[in-house]
Scaffold this motif. Structure first.
Motif, PDB file in Angstrom:
ATOM      1  N   SER A 400       0.622  -0.976  -0.052  1.00 23.00           N
ATOM      2  CA  SER A 400      -0.300   0.119  -0.006  1.00 23.00           C
ATOM      3  C   SER A 400       0.950   1.338   0.164  1.00 23.00           C
ATOM      4  CB  SER A 400      -0.705  -0.072   1.134  1.00 23.00           C
ATOM      5  OG  SER A 400       0.039   0.176   2.783  1.00 23.00           O
ATOM      6  N   PRO A 401       0.490   2.610  -0.499  1.00 25.20           N
ATOM      7  CA  PRO A 401       0.953   3.682  -0.356  1.00 25.20           C
ATOM      8  C   PRO A 401       1.995   3.861   1.067  1.00 25.20           C
ATOM      9  CG  PRO A 401      -0.511   4.049  -1.878  1.00 25.20           C
ATOM     10  CD  PRO A 401      -0.663   3.263  -1.100  1.00 25.20           C
ATOM     11  N   PRO A 402       0.825   4.068   1.974  1.00 21.57           N
ATOM     12  CA  PRO A 402       1.665   4.010   3.219  1.00 21.57           C
ATOM     13  C   PRO A 402       2.788   3.328   3.497  1.00 21.57           C
ATOM     14  CG  PRO A 402      -0.625   4.286   3.237  1.00 21.57           C
ATOM     15  CD  PRO A 402      -0.428   3.917   2.345  1.00 21.57           C
ATOM     16  N   GLU A 403       2.962   2.287   3.785  1.00 23.04           N
ATOM     17  CA  GLU A 403       3.306   0.990   3.071  1.00 23.04           C
ATOM     18  C   GLU A 403       4.895   1.580   2.374  1.00 23.04           C
ATOM     19  OE1 GLU A 403       5.272  -1.965   6.086  1.00 23.04           O
ATOM     20  OE2 GLU A 403       3.286  -0.923   5.961  1.00 23.04           O
ATOM     21  N   VAL A 404       4.218   1.920   1.329  1.00 19.66           N
ATOM     22  CA  VAL A 404       5.764   1.643   0.495  1.00 19.66           C
ATOM     23  C   VAL A 404       6.455   3.108   0.977  1.00 19.66           C
ATOM     24  CG1 VAL A 404       6.721   2.631  -1.906  1.00 19.66           C
ATOM     25  CG2 VAL A 404       4.900   1.209  -1.214  1.00 19.66           C
ATOM     26  N   LEU A 405       6.006   3.924   1.634  1.00 22.17           N
ATOM     27  CA  LEU A 405       6.505   5.231   2.519  1.00 22.17           C
ATOM     28  C   LEU A 405       7.739   4.990   3.643  1.00 22.17           C
ATOM     29  CD1 LEU A 405       4.183   8.350   1.477  1.00 22.17           C
ATOM     30  CD2 LEU A 405       6.502   6.982  -0.031  1.00 22.17           C
ATOM     31  N   ARG A 406       6.577   4.215   4.654  1.00 21.53           N
ATOM     32  CA  ARG A 406       6.828   4.029   5.841  1.00 21.53           C
ATOM     33  C   ARG A 406       8.961   2.744   5.748  1.00 21.53           C
ATOM     34  NH1 ARG A 406       7.892   0.626   9.449  1.00 21.53           N
ATOM     35  NH2 ARG A 406       7.332  -1.667   8.029  1.00 21.53           N
ATOM     36  N   ARG A 407       8.441   2.661   4.638  1.00 22.39           N
ATOM     37  CA  ARG A 407      10.230   1.366   4.374  1.00 22.39           C
ATOM     38  C   ARG A 407      10.738   2.277   3.550  1.00 22.39           C
ATOM     39  NH1 ARG A 407       8.492  -4.968   3.008  1.00 22.39           N
ATOM     40  NH2 ARG A 407       6.825  -5.590   4.613  1.00 22.39           N
ATOM     41  N   LEU A 408      10.299   3.259   2.349  1.00 21.58           N
ATOM     42  CA  LEU A 408      11.510   4.039   2.069  1.00 21.58           C
ATOM     43  C   LEU A 408      12.170   4.848   3.087  1.00 21.58           C
ATOM     44  CD1 LEU A 408      12.257   4.804  -1.174  1.00 21.58           C
ATOM     45  CD2 LEU A 408      10.154   6.608  -0.859  1.00 21.58           C
ATOM     46  N   ASP A 409      11.329   5.108   3.887  1.00 25.16           N
ATOM     47  CA  ASP A 409      12.181   5.876   5.046  1.00 25.16           C
ATOM     48  C   ASP A 409      13.085   4.634   5.893  1.00 25.16           C
ATOM     49  OD1 ASP A 409      11.886   8.455   7.117  1.00 25.16           O
ATOM     50  OD2 ASP A 409      10.890   6.543   8.736  1.00 25.16           O
ATOM     51  N   ALA A 410      12.426   3.586   6.308  1.00 24.28           N
ATOM     52  CA  ALA A 410      13.091   2.838   7.253  1.00 24.28           C
ATOM     53  C   ALA A 410      15.008   2.750   6.208  1.00 24.28           C
ATOM     54  CB  ALA A 410      12.589   1.535   7.162  1.00 24.28           C
ATOM     55  N   GLN A 411      14.864   2.889   5.124  1.00 20.37           N
ATOM     56  CA  GLN A 411      15.416   2.532   3.393  1.00 20.37           C
ATOM     57  C   GLN A 411      16.608   3.901   3.465  1.00 20.37           C
ATOM     58  OE1 GLN A 411      17.101  -0.214   2.407  1.00 20.37           O
ATOM     59  NE2 GLN A 411      18.644   0.506   1.346  1.00 20.37           N
ATOM     60  N   ALA A 412      16.126   4.712   4.033  1.00 21.29           N
ATOM     61  CA  ALA A 412      17.074   6.247   4.252  1.00 21.29           C
ATOM     62  C   ALA A 412      17.109   6.545   5.421  1.00 21.29           C
ATOM     63  CB  ALA A 412      15.953   7.098   3.807  1.00 21.29           C
ATOM     64  N   HIS A 413      17.655   6.221   5.966  1.00 19.85           N
ATOM     65  CA  HIS A 413      17.841   5.514   7.324  1.00 19.85           C
ATOM     66  C   HIS A 413      19.179   4.885   7.486  1.00 19.85           C
ATOM     67  CE1 HIS A 413      15.597   8.084  10.035  1.00 19.85           C
ATOM     68  NE2 HIS A 413      14.483   8.080   9.481  1.00 19.85           N
ATOM     69  N   ARG A 414      19.167   3.777   6.980  1.00 18.74           N
ATOM     70  CA  ARG A 414      20.028   2.788   7.002  1.00 18.74           C
ATOM     71  C   ARG A 414      21.060   3.226   5.418  1.00 18.74           C
ATOM     72  NH1 ARG A 414      15.580  -1.117   7.190  1.00 18.74           N
ATOM     73  NH2 ARG A 414      15.722  -0.943   4.826  1.00 18.74           N
ATOM     74  N   LEU A 415      20.494   4.313   4.704  1.00 18.05           N
ATOM     75  CA  LEU A 415      21.731   4.963   3.812  1.00 18.05           C
ATOM     76  C   LEU A 415      22.606   5.582   4.677  1.00 18.05           C
ATOM     77  CD1 LEU A 415      19.762   5.439   0.661  1.00 18.05           C
ATOM     78  CD2 LEU A 415      20.953   3.553   0.881  1.00 18.05           C
ATOM     79  N   GLY A 416      22.336   5.858   5.722  1.00 17.65           N
ATOM     80  CA  GLY A 416      23.397   6.594   6.323  1.00 17.65           C
ATOM     81  C   GLY A 416      22.513   8.229   6.996  1.00 17.65           C
ATOM     82  N   GLU A 417      23.369   8.857   7.341  1.00 19.23           N
ATOM     83  CA  GLU A 417      22.749  10.213   7.879  1.00 19.23           C
ATOM     84  C   GLU A 417      22.183  11.251   7.136  1.00 19.23           C
ATOM     85  OE1 GLU A 417      24.473  12.045  11.268  1.00 19.23           O
ATOM     86  OE2 GLU A 417      24.504  10.027  12.368  1.00 19.23           O
TER      87      GLU A 417
END
Length: 690
Positions: A400-417
């Motif tokens: 779902s769109p909210p779940e895509v954004l949530r996981r995209l946010d988590a991936q951005a945190h894993r990429l770095g600050e």
């Protein structure tokens, strides 16, 4: 002053008396006191002038424009500009009180006038070099830098100039390409005529074919040795004349004497070219000091070219990095037409992190994605590529769109600050003709209706990607209708926000622009999609290019309910037979009886495989668009795939049948299982009706 007091009563008043009114004419005590006071004032004034003059001379000596007079003149004393030079008492002749003056006095000596001329010439050279280097430094690219060198030197320093650069030019620490080749990049000259008005050929005819040919610099040649020496040389030496002949060509005239300077252009590591300065016979020849000027000009030009090449390479890499991460073309999807535009920012900050995507989803749905990474740099472009790839992967999972954004946010945190970005993710269903969208701090989309009305879609704003403070960032979705022939416009903030206006004003301006474009085609016809995108970008003014811009427009055609059929099939041995009967009836209703045998066989194979592994009812859907699409869904995560089978095997042949009889087929994961689909071309008569 003693002379004044001793001869105050004579018929010839002393020199200077007319300038100073002496009190009285006698030798009284009062007069002596007044004269002593005047003498003290003059001594103080002389001391002040002496100190100022010493300071001026010290400053001039520091920059090389003066050498101490004590080492060059046979007399001692203090020189005050504009004043007489007084000898010390032991060197003054009997009948002489004043004997020489400084260069400010017309009666100065020839030596001092020569030194003053040399000082002025040195100052002129310094001022010329400063102005010329500033002109060269103003260039932002290779052509501007070379043009700046030509315009700065002709006619102030030379009557003509030829600038040769290496071909190809090495960038940074690249190893130069062999052989070493110089090619004329630019030339400039003054028209020189003789006494009868005929133009003289001061420099070679650089417009002729031989001058356009490259010059190969061979190891050990005269030109090679001059370039390797780095220092400019006058054209009167044998080595310089041989080098000029090699560079210009044997058939081209070379000015005689010291009327040519060959200056190598050396960058940070390598010689990247050469500059030839020429003077006409009517002008004074070059002097040895002019070699220093030529060296300064050559050094500044070479370093500026080096820097321009490095900057250009960095900008090219970043720009190509960003562009290659954007889609080359948009997919041709059922029920929706797409158009896009990408506009880089201003030249000073053109590399950004904006991106867009249109991704096919199971069931004929389409995911529309627009994002904007903070900043303008190669880092921003790299982060954009990482987030775009992540969004594509998440879309393929049918989240779902909210779940895509949530996981995209988590991936951005894993990429770095500091991996901050805004994103809008929307899913369009052509059958229900509805859109579900979520936003991570992104500007709202605008829906243009067929009748010309514009609607700003209010999407609940969640935190931007990469800045959430909790483990579960809060994103919600909104659903809205997407009627047939309506247009949804997704964009980044560079389109509506700049230093000249805020986002709210920009959104209203965009709405007005869309409404005016719709009025041109009338209420019954939607404006052409490509022309609409161009018209939107035309509203940008000179001050509206602070940020790069992405524009994604989607025109919705939808799929009519009469062109789709959907069923649930209970698990069991009867499911394949029921699927065959339902499919045959739908094809008869659509007038596609000639496809019945092929389609029914393929449906039977796919449904049989789904029922075998499913634990819940199986779904079957037929869609009639420009092709006939069949979709079979089940709750099993096991993905079917082609595999090698034996000739005697009784299983594993179903997918080979699908591969052979369909035009396209595939498997797509769903949130609760998978979906197997295939497509079959419609008959020509059916395509004409569509």
């Amino acid at each position: 002053m003693r002379g004044l007091r001793g001869d105050s009563g004579t018929a010839h008043p002393p020199r200077g008396q007319a300038g100073i009114q002496l009190p009285g004419t006698g030798g009284s005590a009062a007069d002596d006191a007044a004269l002593d006071e005047v003498d003290a004032v003059l001594r103080k004034a002389r001391d002040v002038l002496d100190r100022e003059h010493d300071a001026v001379q010290e400053a001039a000596a520091e920059v090389g424009l003066w050498s101490p007079l004590a080492e060059e003149t046979p007399f001692g004393g203090t020189v005050i500009p504009g004043q007489a030079v007084h000898r010390e008492p032991d060197t003054v002749s009997e009948n002489e009180e004043l004997f020489e003056t400084t260069p400010d006095n017309p009666t100065a000596s020839a030596d001092e006038r020569s030194r003053a001329l040399a000082h002025r010439q040195a100052g002129d050279r310094m001022r010329f070099v400063g102005a010329a280097t500033r002109r060269i430094a103003r260039g932002l690219d290779l052509d501007e830098i070379v043009l700046g060198l030509c315009r700065a030197t002709v006619p102030t320093f030379s009557d003509a100039i030829l600038v040769y650069l290496r071909d190809p030019l090495p960038v940074g620490d690249e190893r130069p390409v062999r052989p070493f080749v110089l090619r004329l990049r630019r030339s400039d000259r003054l028209p020189v005529t003789d006494g009868e008005g005929e133009e003289l050929l001061l420099v070679p005819d650089f417009e002729s074919v031989p001058m356009a040919e490259p010059c190969e610099v061979r190891a050990g040649s005269a030109l090679f040795e001059v370039l390797r020496g780095v220092r400019p040389v006058l054209g009167d030496s044998a080595a310089a004349r041989a080098a000029l002949t090699e560079l210009l060509g044997p058939d081209q005239p070379v000015p005689g004497g010291q009327r040519a300077i060959l200056a190598p252009l050396r960058g940070r590591r390598l010689v990247i070219g050469a500059a030839v300065f020429l003077r006409s016979p009517e002008r004074g020849a070059f002097e040895p000091n002019d070699l220093l000027v030529a060296a300064q000009l050559a050094t500044h030009t070479a370093l500026s070219v080096d820097k321009a090449l490095l900057d250009g390479q960095g900008a090219y890499i970043a720009d190509e990095l960003q562009r290659i991460m954007l889609p080359d073309s948009l997919p041709q999807l059922t029920g929706v037409r797409l158009a896009s535009r990408y506009l880089p920012a201003a030249e000073t900050a053109r590399v950004g992190g904006d991106w867009y995507d249109a991704l096919p989803l199971p069931g004929g749905r389409v995911a529309l994605v627009v994002g904007d990474v903070m900043g303008h740099s190669m880092t921003s472009a790299a982060i954009m590529g990482q987030l775009r790839t992540t969004a594509q992967t998440l879309a393929g999972l049918d989240l779902s769109p909210p779940e895509v954004l949530r996981r995209l946010d988590a991936q951005a945190h894993r990429l770095g600050e500091n991996r901050m970005a805004t994103c809008l993710y929307a899913v369009y269903d052509p059958v229900s003709q509805r859109i579900r969208a979520s936003s991570a701090g992104h500007p709202p989309p605008i829906l243009l209706h067929l009748d010309g009305r514009t609607e700003v879609i209010t999407v609940p704003l969640g935190p931007p990607i990469g800045v959430s403070v909790s483990d579960v960032p809060y994103y919600t979705a909104v659903e809205f209708d997407a009627p047939t022939d309506s247009t949804l416009l997704l964009y980044t903030d560079g389109l509506v926000e700049s230093r000249l206006r805020d986002m709210g004003t920009g959104v209203e301006r965009l709405r007005a622009r869309l409404a005016s474009a719709a009025q041109l085609t009338g209420p019954d016809h939607a404006p052409p999609l490509q022309a609409l995108c161009d018209d939107v970008l035309d509203m940008l003014g000179p001050g509206d290019r602070d940020d790069d811009i992405v524009l994604l427009a989607a025109r919705f055609d939808g799929i009519a309910p009469a062109d789709s059929a959907y069923w649930f099939l209970e698990r069991g041995e009867a499911a394949p037979g029921r699927a065959r009967r339902l499919a045959r009836r739908a094809l008869e209703r659509w007038g596609l009886e000639e496809l019945s045998d092929t389609v029914v066989l393929l449906i039977s194979e796919v449904v049989t495989n789904a029922v075998r592994y499913a634990e819940r009812p199986v779904t079957l859907r037929l869609l009639r668009t420009d092709v006939l699409r069949c979709e079979v869904g089940d709750d099993s995560p096991v993905m079917p795939q082609l595999r090698w089978i034996r000739e005697t095997s009784e299983e594993g042949r179903g997918l080979y049948v699908v591969e052979a009889l369909s035009n396209r087929w595939g498997v797509e994961p769903l949130a609760g299982g998978k979906q197997v689909w295939f497509e079959v071309e419609l008959p020509h008569a059916a395509r004409r009706e569509q």
